[in-house]
Design an enzyme around this catalytic site. Structure first.
Site, PDB file in Angstrom:
ATOM      1  N   PRO A   1       0.833  -1.218   0.000  1.00 49.02           N
ATOM      2  CA  PRO A   1       0.000   0.000   0.000  1.00 49.02           C
ATOM      3  C   PRO A   1       0.868   1.268   0.000  1.00 49.02           C
ATOM      4  O   PRO A   1       1.837   1.342   0.762  1.00 49.02           O
ATOM      5  CB  PRO A   1      -0.795  -0.105   1.306  1.00 49.02           C
ATOM      6  CG  PRO A   1      -0.675  -1.528   1.748  1.00 49.02           C
ATOM      7  CD  PRO A   1       0.571  -2.089   1.141  1.00 49.02           C
TER       8      PRO A   1
ATOM      9  N   GLY B   1       2.901   3.107   5.470  1.00 49.15           N
ATOM     10  CA  GLY B   1       3.827   2.761   6.557  1.00 49.15           C
ATOM     11  C   GLY B   1       4.523   1.430   6.365  1.00 49.15           C
ATOM     12  O   GLY B   1       5.185   0.931   7.260  1.00 49.15           O
ATOM     13  N   LEU B   2       4.387   0.833   5.167  1.00 48.57           N
ATOM     14  CA  LEU B   2       5.036  -0.459   4.931  1.00 48.57           C
ATOM     15  C   LEU B   2       6.239  -0.330   3.990  1.00 48.57           C
ATOM     16  O   LEU B   2       6.709  -1.316   3.434  1.00 48.57           O
ATOM     17  CB  LEU B   2       4.036  -1.472   4.367  1.00 48.57           C
ATOM     18  CG  LEU B   2       2.969  -1.971   5.340  1.00 48.57           C
ATOM     19  CD1 LEU B   2       2.011  -2.935   4.656  1.00 48.57           C
ATOM     20  CD2 LEU B   2       3.607  -2.656   6.544  1.00 48.57           C
ATOM     21  N   GLY B   3       6.708   0.882   3.824  1.00 49.41           N
ATOM     22  CA  GLY B   3       7.951   1.078   3.075  1.00 49.41           C
ATOM     23  C   GLY B   3       7.798   1.011   1.566  1.00 49.41           C
ATOM     24  O   GLY B   3       8.751   0.672   0.857  1.00 49.41           O
ATOM     25  N   SER B   4       6.610   1.355   1.073  1.00 49.97           N
ATOM     26  CA  SER B   4       6.355   1.237  -0.367  1.00 49.97           C
ATOM     27  C   SER B   4       7.388   1.995  -1.226  1.00 49.97           C
ATOM     28  O   SER B   4       7.933   1.444  -2.182  1.00 49.97           O
ATOM     29  CB  SER B   4       4.929   1.705  -0.634  1.00 49.97           C
ATOM     30  OG  SER B   4       4.837   2.461  -1.773  1.00 49.97           O
TER      31      SER B   4
ATOM     32  N   ALA C   1      10.482   3.010  -0.556  1.00 49.98           N
ATOM     33  CA  ALA C   1      11.831   2.423  -0.505  1.00 49.98           C
ATOM     34  C   ALA C   1      11.869   1.083  -1.231  1.00 49.98           C
ATOM     35  O   ALA C   1      12.860   0.744  -1.878  1.00 49.98           O
ATOM     36  CB  ALA C   1      12.274   2.256   0.942  1.00 49.98           C
ATOM     37  N   ALA C   2      10.774   0.318  -1.142  1.00 46.17           N
ATOM     38  CA  ALA C   2      10.757  -0.994  -1.797  1.00 46.17           C
ATOM     39  C   ALA C   2      10.727  -0.846  -3.317  1.00 46.17           C
ATOM     40  O   ALA C   2      11.441  -1.557  -4.034  1.00 46.17           O
ATOM     41  CB  ALA C   2       9.551  -1.799  -1.322  1.00 46.17           C
TER      42      ALA C   2
ATOM     43  N   ASP D   1      14.191   2.633   6.512  1.00 46.55           N
ATOM     44  CA  ASP D   1      13.423   1.908   5.481  1.00 46.55           C
ATOM     45  C   ASP D   1      14.349   1.290   4.431  1.00 46.55           C
ATOM     46  O   ASP D   1      14.273   0.097   4.137  1.00 46.55           O
ATOM     47  CB  ASP D   1      12.420   2.852   4.783  1.00 46.55           C
ATOM     48  CG  ASP D   1      11.172   3.077   5.626  1.00 46.55           C
ATOM     49  OD1 ASP D   1      11.232   2.834   6.835  1.00 46.55           O
ATOM     50  OD2 ASP D   1      10.142   3.498   5.055  1.00 46.55           O
TER      51      ASP D   1
HETATM   52  O1  PMV Z   1       8.078   5.292   6.230  1.00 47.06           O
HETATM   53  P1  PMV Z   1       7.224   5.066   7.414  1.00 47.06           P
HETATM   54  O2  PMV Z   1       5.929   5.733   7.373  1.00 47.06           O
HETATM   55  O3  PMV Z   1       7.148   3.640   7.807  1.00 47.06           O
HETATM   56  O4  PMV Z   1       7.903   5.741   8.703  1.00 47.06           O
HETATM   57  C1  PMV Z   1       9.174   6.155   8.749  1.00 47.06           C
HETATM   58  C2  PMV Z   1       9.656   6.125  10.156  1.00 47.06           C
HETATM   59  C3  PMV Z   1       9.977   7.469  10.759  1.00 47.06           C
HETATM   60  O5  PMV Z   1      10.766   7.169  11.908  1.00 47.06           O
HETATM   61  C4  PMV Z   1       8.710   8.168  11.195  1.00 47.06           C
HETATM   62  C5  PMV Z   1      10.751   8.378   9.815  1.00 47.06           C
HETATM   63  C6  PMV Z   1      12.153   7.908   9.511  1.00 47.06           C
HETATM   64  O6  PMV Z   1      12.738   8.434   8.561  1.00 47.06           O
HETATM   65  O7  PMV Z   1      12.704   7.050  10.232  1.00 47.06           O
END
Ligand code: PMV
Length: 313
Positions: free
Chosen positions: A100, A104-107, A109-110, A151
């Protein structure tokens, strides 16, 4: 000459402990989530056509010639070519992802990791995880300004990590496997915006925020010991404690709190929001015997998707 088509994948990720505090030098723990993934496929295109990037899920069709420095996919491709000192190939690179977006699941970066790997493979290079991670970190900066780097690290290494910004990566040994449920709120969690709000709040109240970050760091260190010693029971209360501290950072939401509460009331050993917060997802630590029941309750409470994953196997 036609180059053989190639394909590469990258998993999603979940932060177990330490989000937000990690941006301020505290440790965090994250694990890859292989139930969702990004895939990039590259095949030769006609001579002189250059590189085209197709991301049908995002309805994007891009060429490197376009001057869009803010476009993460173009940046990922350019950074990879420059890292390999390779000229732009005549090729089509197609991205797909089941992760998604902004969940918050790293989309982000993945997708970038899959792209970097696939393009490097296409050009007959094998990149080490550290190289992939460093390239994707540059792309992450376009997504959200001041990323901690967690991430790109957990996704490029595809292993549980104990991460401190600026320090070398520590792979985490998971002594006893444990089961997590990841409940998606279906609401976006725009990392850059939320990290920006926390930064401004810290500027107003530095002592309060730094004390919260320190406490989150302590919880993360305790969780690390529990994971390495196989003390799963100790992890639940630590997740609960981390969630309370995230509420105090004002990054939770009524919906996240409700899902956390639902998980706890239906048998989870502990639960917390994961990632930047406000939307995104909640993670719950469960025994295998209660996993189905807790997952059902999370769906009834409004989760649009619940992923079950085993960490450490
Ligand atoms: O990318 P997300 O939404 O899983 O969250 C990143 C985690 C944070 O600590 C909020 C930001 C970061 O750069 O580490």
């Amino acid at each position: 000459m036609k180059t053989k088509p190639t394909q590469a994948t990258a998993p999603g990720k979940a932060i177990l402990f330490g989000e937000h505090a990690v941006v301020y030098g505290q440790p965090a723990i994250a694990v890859p989530i292989t139930q969702v993934q990004a895939t990039a496929a590259v095949e030769s295109a006609s001579r002189g056509s250059g590189l085209t990037i197709v991301a049908s899920d995002l309805q994007k069709r891009l060429t490197l010639a376009e001057d869009s420095r803010k476009e993460p996919l173009i940046a990922a491709a350019r950074l990879t070519l420059s890292h390999l000192s390779a000229p732009e190939p005549d090729a089509t690179l197609t991205i797909r992802s089941t992760i998604p977006i902004a969940g918050g699941l790293g989309s982000g970066a993945a997708v970038a990791t899959a792209l970097v790997r696939a393009l490097a493979n296409f050009l007959s290079h094998r990149l080490k995880p550290a190289e992939v991670s460093a390239l994707v970190f540059e792309v992450e900066k376009i997504h959200h300004g001041t990323p901690s780097g967690i991430d790109n690290t957990v996704i490029a290494y595809e292993q549980p990590v104990y991460f401190v910004h600026g320090k070398s990566v520590e792979r985490l040994t998971v002594k006893e496997p444990f089961t997590l449920l990841i409940a998606d709120t279906g609401r976006p969690s725009p990392t850059g915006k939320i990290v920006g709000r926390v930064r401004r709040a810290r500027q107003r109240e530095p002592a309060r925020y730094d004390a919260l970050f320190d406490q989150i760091g302590d919880v993360t260190d305790e969780a690390r010991r529990a994971i390495e010693m196989g003390d799963i029971e100790a992890m639940g209360p630590l997740m609960d404690e981390n969630h309370e501290l995230l509420i105090e950072l004002r990054v939770s939401s009524p919906q996240l709190d409700e899902l956390v509460e639902t998980a706890r009331l239906t048998g989870a050993m502990g639960a917390k929001l994961s990632g930047a917060g406000r939307g995104g997802n909640v993670i719950a630590l469960v025994e295998d015997s209660t996993a189905a029941e807790v997952a059902e309750a999370l769906k009834e409470a409004g989760a649009v998707q619940v992923i079950r994953t085993k960490v450490g196997r």
